[in-house]
Structure formats: structure tokens, C-alpha cells
Write an enzyme that holds these catalytic residues in place. Structure first.
Site, PDB file in Angstrom:
ATOM      1  N   ASN A  12      42.595  54.698  38.174  1.00  0.00           N
ATOM      2  CA  ASN A  12      43.068  55.170  36.891  1.00  0.00           C
ATOM      3  C   ASN A  12      42.365  54.245  35.638  1.00  0.00           C
ATOM      4  OD1 ASN A  12      44.755  55.248  34.259  1.00  0.00           O
ATOM      5  ND2 ASN A  12      46.503  55.903  35.408  1.00  0.00           N
ATOM      6  N   ASP A  70      52.399  50.545  41.350  1.00  0.00           N
ATOM      7  CA  ASP A  70      52.754  52.099  41.472  1.00  0.00           C
ATOM      8  C   ASP A  70      53.932  51.842  40.344  1.00  0.00           C
ATOM      9  OD1 ASP A  70      52.454  54.643  42.517  1.00  0.00           O
ATOM     10  OD2 ASP A  70      54.583  54.325  43.241  1.00  0.00           O
ATOM     11  N   PHE A 149      49.633  55.731  27.184  1.00  0.00           N
ATOM     12  CA  PHE A 149      49.334  57.058  28.129  1.00  0.00           C
ATOM     13  C   PHE A 149      50.684  57.367  28.766  1.00  0.00           C
ATOM     14  CE2 PHE A 149      48.459  53.412  30.493  1.00  0.00           C
ATOM     15  CZ  PHE A 149      48.788  53.517  31.781  1.00  0.00           C
ATOM     16  N   TYR A 151      53.904  58.740  29.691  1.00  0.00           N
ATOM     17  CA  TYR A 151      55.338  59.050  29.016  1.00  0.00           C
ATOM     18  C   TYR A 151      55.531  58.043  27.846  1.00  0.00           C
ATOM     19  CZ  TYR A 151      56.211  61.726  33.331  1.00  0.00           C
ATOM     20  OH  TYR A 151      56.099  62.559  34.244  1.00  0.00           O
ATOM     21  N   ASP A 152      54.605  57.497  27.691  1.00  0.00           N
ATOM     22  CA  ASP A 152      54.678  56.311  26.419  1.00  0.00           C
ATOM     23  C   ASP A 152      55.354  57.124  25.074  1.00  0.00           C
ATOM     24  OD1 ASP A 152      53.933  54.288  28.005  1.00  0.00           O
ATOM     25  OD2 ASP A 152      51.938  53.958  26.869  1.00  0.00           O
ATOM     26  N   HIS A 177      56.793  46.932  31.687  1.00  0.00           N
ATOM     27  CA  HIS A 177      57.140  46.988  33.195  1.00  0.00           C
ATOM     28  C   HIS A 177      55.897  46.187  34.057  1.00  0.00           C
ATOM     29  CE1 HIS A 177      55.220  50.740  32.315  1.00  0.00           C
ATOM     30  NE2 HIS A 177      55.133  50.923  33.570  1.00  0.00           N
TER      31      HIS A 177
END
Length: 194
Positions: A12, A70, A149, A151-152, A177
């Protein structure tokens, strides 16, 4: 003396950029390198288990120490969903479709409490370590902002009046997080590698 190499086990590109910004000076003496090896099957039942699967695979493939994470969003009213299935919530890796499905599933629900979860894993040889980071907040009624990016655009961090997508990269990276999880694991990484 050359820096010690540490593999970041992700394909990613957003995470690579974000993590380099988050870690900044915590990387002194460590060269964070990308990973282009095979993607393992993430079949763990927790964020920590999936992070370890990725870190183990990268360490085995490269022969180097590896870190991975994750992460996802967990919504109280949906029983913690999408949770570990956040990246493929709508059946694929399309951020827009995932976000739209989340909003559709929350239609008419007033309790929109949620949190971003991140598990950071470190693997070197036989040593494994995981740290968790949580970013509490709630899901907005509609997207706001163009940064970030995933769910921001619909996540409003606790104590703020804007979405995570309305924060600057530096603002987000100071409190997210991912920043919390990797901030906790880096002392362990440095102790083991330097």
C-alpha cells in the site's frame, strides 16, 4: 556505519508514505525499505494476527527484520464491523465503495461511535512483538475533506470538529491509530536492531 535495513511489509503506497512521515527521526540509523515480495493470505481473526502474518512473510522472503501493520475502522453500532475486513468491506479494495457501504449500513442509526484500530508487528529472527493503537471518534453522515485515504473522509476524531480527511498530513500523523501503534513499537525495534 551503514544504516540497518528494516522492511516495511506492505504493498500500500499510502501506508509507506504515511509511515515514513510518522516515524521520522525514530528511523535514525534504520533504513526503512519497501517490500515487493508475495502478499500472504491475511486469514487472522484480529488486527494483530494479520499484522504478524505480513511481517513474518516479509522477514522470511527478505531475510531482514520486518514491520507491518493491519488496521481498519470498527463501528460500535455494527458490532465492530467492518473491523479486520475494512479494506475489502464492499468485496474489493475500492475505498469509495467501502465508504459508501459503511454509510448505507449506518443509515438511520444515531449512535455512530467508532474507532480506527491499528496493530503494528515487528519480526526479527524468532522474535515477534505487536503493539496496538486506537483512535476513537465517530462516523459522519457524509464525507468531508480530500486528504488521507480509506475511511478518513467520514471519520471524525474524538475531540475534533473535522474529519480525518480535513487534517493536514502532519496533524493526522501526530494523533492517528497508526502513529500510536508504531510510536509504541519503535523503541522495541531500535533496541533489537541498533
Amino acid at each position: 556505519m551503514s544504516p540497518v535495513q528494516l522492511v516495511l511489509a506492505t504493498h500500500n503506497a499510502h501506508k509507506v508514505v504515511e509511515l515514513r512521515r510518522i516515524l521520522g527521526d525514530k528511523l535514525d540509523g534504520i533504513d526503512l525499505i519497501g517490500y515487493d515480495g508475495p502478499e500472504p493470505v491475511e486469514d487472522g481473526d484480529t488486527f494483530g494476527a494479520n499484522a504478524l502474518i505480513k511481517a513474518r512473510a516479509a522477514a522470511k522472503h527478505t531475510g531482514l527484520a520486518a514491520i507491518a501493520d493491519d488496521s481498519g475502522i470498527s463501528v460500535d453500532a455494527l458490532g465492530g464491523a467492518p473491523g479486520i475486513h475494512s479494506a475489502r468491506y464492499a468485496g474489493n479494495r475500492d475505498d469509495r465503495e467501502n465508504l459508501e457501504l459503511l454509510l448505507a449500513n449506518l443509515a438511520g442509526i444515531t449512535d455512530r461511535s467508532a474507532q480506527f484500530d491499528c496493530a503494528a508487528a515487528f519480526v526479527v529472527g524468532d522474535f515477534e512483538h505487536v503493539e496496538d493503537g486506537v483512535w476513537p471518534g465517530s462516523v459522519l453522515l457524509e464525507p468531508a475533506g480530500v486528504g488521507g485515504f480509506g475511511y478518513d473522509p467520514v471519520f471524525r476524531p474524538e475531540g475534533l470538529e473535522v474529519s480525518a480527511a480535513q487534517l493536514t498530513a502532519d496533524e493526522k500523523n501526530a494523533i492517528s491509530h497508526r502513529a500510536r501503534a508504531f510510536g509504541q513499537i519503535m523503541p522495541v525495534v531500535r533496541q533489537r536492531l541498533l
